[in-house]
Every structure is written in structure tokens, then in C-alpha cells.
Scaffold this active site. Sequence first.
Site, mmCIF file in Angstrom:
data_model
loop_
_atom_site.group_PDB
_atom_site.id
_atom_site.type_symbol
_atom_site.label_atom_id
_atom_site.label_comp_id
_atom_site.label_asym_id
_atom_site.label_seq_id
_atom_site.Cartn_x
_atom_site.Cartn_y
_atom_site.Cartn_z
ATOM 1 C CG ASP A 9 53.288 49.437 64.735
ATOM 2 O OD1 ASP A 9 54.532 49.334 64.665
ATOM 3 O OD2 ASP A 9 52.709 50.276 65.467
ATOM 4 C CG ASP A 13 53.965 52.449 71.805
ATOM 5 O OD1 ASP A 13 54.143 51.344 71.267
ATOM 6 O OD2 ASP A 13 54.312 53.513 71.269
ATOM 7 C CG ASN A 162 63.192 54.908 68.530
ATOM 8 O OD1 ASN A 162 63.465 54.907 67.328
ATOM 9 N ND2 ASN A 162 61.949 54.856 68.987
ATOM 10 C CD GLU A 168 59.427 57.001 65.169
ATOM 11 O OE1 GLU A 168 59.223 57.430 64.016
ATOM 12 O OE2 GLU A 168 58.851 56.003 65.637
ATOM 13 C CG ASN A 170 56.076 54.476 64.064
ATOM 14 O OD1 ASN A 170 56.125 53.249 64.141
ATOM 15 N ND2 ASN A 170 55.388 55.223 64.905
ATOM 16 C CG HIS A 239 57.021 56.084 71.803
ATOM 17 N ND1 HIS A 239 58.053 56.999 71.899
ATOM 18 C CD2 HIS A 239 57.544 54.894 72.184
ATOM 19 C CE1 HIS A 239 59.156 56.391 72.308
ATOM 20 N NE2 HIS A 239 58.890 55.126 72.494
ATOM 21 C CG ASP A 240 52.127 54.377 69.281
ATOM 22 O OD1 ASP A 240 52.157 53.141 69.119
ATOM 23 O OD2 ASP A 240 52.893 55.160 68.676
HETATM 24 O O1 RIB Z 1 59.366 54.850 67.876
HETATM 25 C C1 RIB Z 1 58.182 54.556 68.578
HETATM 26 C C2 RIB Z 1 57.144 54.018 67.655
HETATM 27 O O2 RIB Z 1 57.593 52.791 67.077
HETATM 28 C C3 RIB Z 1 55.831 53.654 68.362
HETATM 29 O O3 RIB Z 1 54.756 53.808 67.474
HETATM 30 C C4 RIB Z 1 56.009 52.206 68.700
HETATM 31 O O4 RIB Z 1 54.757 51.501 68.809
HETATM 32 C C5 RIB Z 1 56.759 51.723 67.492
HETATM 33 O O5 RIB Z 1 55.804 51.454 66.473
HETATM 34 CA CA CA Z 2 53.193 51.913 67.147
#
Ligand code: RIB
Ligand code: CA
Length: 313
Positions: A9, A13, A162, A168, A170, A239-240
Site C-alpha cells: 500500500d 516505507d 501504533n 498495528e 496493517n 517497518h516494511d
Molecule cells: O504499521 C506500519 C505499517 O502500516 C506499514 O506497512 C506502513 O506502510 C503502514 O502500511
Molecule cells: Ca505498508
Amino acid sequence: MKHALIDTDPGVDDALALLLAFSSPELRVEGLTTVAGNVSLDLGSLNALKLLDFLGVEGVPVAAGAEKPLLRKCRDASSIHGETGLGGATLPEPNGRLDERGAVEFILEKAGELGRGLTLITIGPLTNIAGAILARPSVIDEISGLVMMGGAFGLTPYGHGNVSPVAEFNVWHDPEAAKIVFDSGIPITAIGLDVTTDPANRLTGASFKEIEATGTIRASFVADLCRHLIVRYGGVSLHDPLAVAAVIDPSLVETERVAVEVETRGEVTRGMTLVDRRRTHREELKEANVEACVSVDSVRFLDLIFERVVRGL
Ligand code: RIB
Ligand code: CA
């Protein structure tokens, strides 16, 4: 050589993760599938096409997927990734066009073609993956497994949420899809906030200055992607890229096998990835279903970022 399909997406990152993936000879990226998350599906798909052009990559399909979660409304993260989804970076309109196949069709086609030779790397919400599992449940046994950026498992001092205290992004964005994936039995390695928000694994202000000073087109692009996050947060969580790095070199990470349940009904706990670590009541314990990352070789990870993301192979 590992064959990978990246569900994304893009996203700042995500862009860094794609720079890493396409600069790593250990990986052959068979295609990208896009999903609504950080930004809308259309914008994320456009960014994916733009990034492939920037990288000079040809012949890699981009198949668009879900424009919204299975049951819920979209809640983008443009406050983090900017209105374009690429922070302060700008790229020209793409030459490439989206593949005529949808993401689920493309995932299932590649799974059938490559079987255990295929690794799914997911760096966005899991809507497309859930769609593929619902369409063909046997896919969980066809491929080698799934490495995700996702979850917050409470396994390190950084293992909180987060987008909420416990979730989180995703997983939170499409918790029903995440529950389908986590409960499916597909082999999962989860790179969660437990390690991606550890300061040892983040891009620091000092590193950013080094990137800015590099002066190449590629380094300047990386700097433009990240600058607003450095100014606002003093650093950038990778993250990614860490999920991609874990596929490139599994020795970079250590995992703990845990039983994870995804919360889909809670108000304040929506998208929580609950780990059951009780050692009693064994008859109640859910079978462990996830290899959750608990530690990273931070020095080697950041070296890989500088070598392959900033400088490019
Ligand atoms: O929480 C971090 C994730 O959420 C990462 O994949 C960032 O790109 C967002 O998609
Ligand atoms: Ca992402």
C-alpha cells in the site's frame, strides 16, 4: 533465489521496501499487488507503477486489489505518508499500466505456477490475502509461506500498537481479513512493531543527514521520502523494509513461535494481535500459528538499507 510476490500500500516505507527488494539478487519479484491502506487503492497503484519506472524495472506486473477492507471503511494514513503517499518525493507519471488481472487472481495464478517456490511478502493490510484464501483455501498449502509486516505482539518493550495502544495499522485497517489469514494455517512470519519501532532498527536523524549528503538521484529520492518524518518524529521506522530484509536474509531476525488471536469485535481493542503465553490450561491453548520476530541484527539490517536502498546495488 527466492520468488516473491509483494502485496503493498505504497506508502513511504513501502517505497523503501520496494527499493530494497528490487536491488537484492536474492529475490525475484514476480509481481506487485496493491491494496487500500496508507492511501487509496488508486493512489497506491499509481505509486507502485511510478516506483517501478523510477527503478527501471520492466516486465513486473502490478495487479490492483481491494479498494476497501472486507467489512469496514477505509481509514488512510495520509497524515503519515503525505497526500501523495510518498512524503515529499515526486515522480513522473508512469509509463506502465496496471495488469488486467485483479490481485486475488494474480496471487492464485502465481501460487499455482510456483507452488512452494513462492513467498508472499505483505507490507499492507491483508485484504487481498484473505480474498485469495477465501477463493481457494488450498493456497495455504501450495506456497512456502507468508512474511508480513504486521502486528504488535507485546514480545519486546516496543510491542505496543501504533494506530491505537494495542493495534498495528496493517492489522487494524482490516481486522477481519487479518483474522482469516492468522487463523488459516498458512505459515506466517510476522515482523511486528515489537522490532520495527525499536530505536536500534530505525533511521536516525544522523543517518538521514548522511543520506542527504550522498547527493545521488537515488539518495535524494530517499531523503525526499523521509524528510517530513525526520522533522516530525526525529527518525523513521523501517517497518516494511524489515519484512523484505527478513526474506532476503532470514539470519537477520530471530522469532518466537506463538499463538496469536486477532481481535475483530472490540472497540478499543480492534486489530489487537493477542498472544497467549500462558503455560497452564494447556487444553485451552490455541495452537501456535505465527513465528513472531523478537530480535534483529540491527547493524547488518541498517548496513543492508544503506547498501541497497540508499546506494542501490
Ligand atoms: O504499521 C506500519 C505499517 O502500516 C506499514 O506497512 C506502513 O506502510 C503502514 O502500511
Ligand atoms: Ca505498508
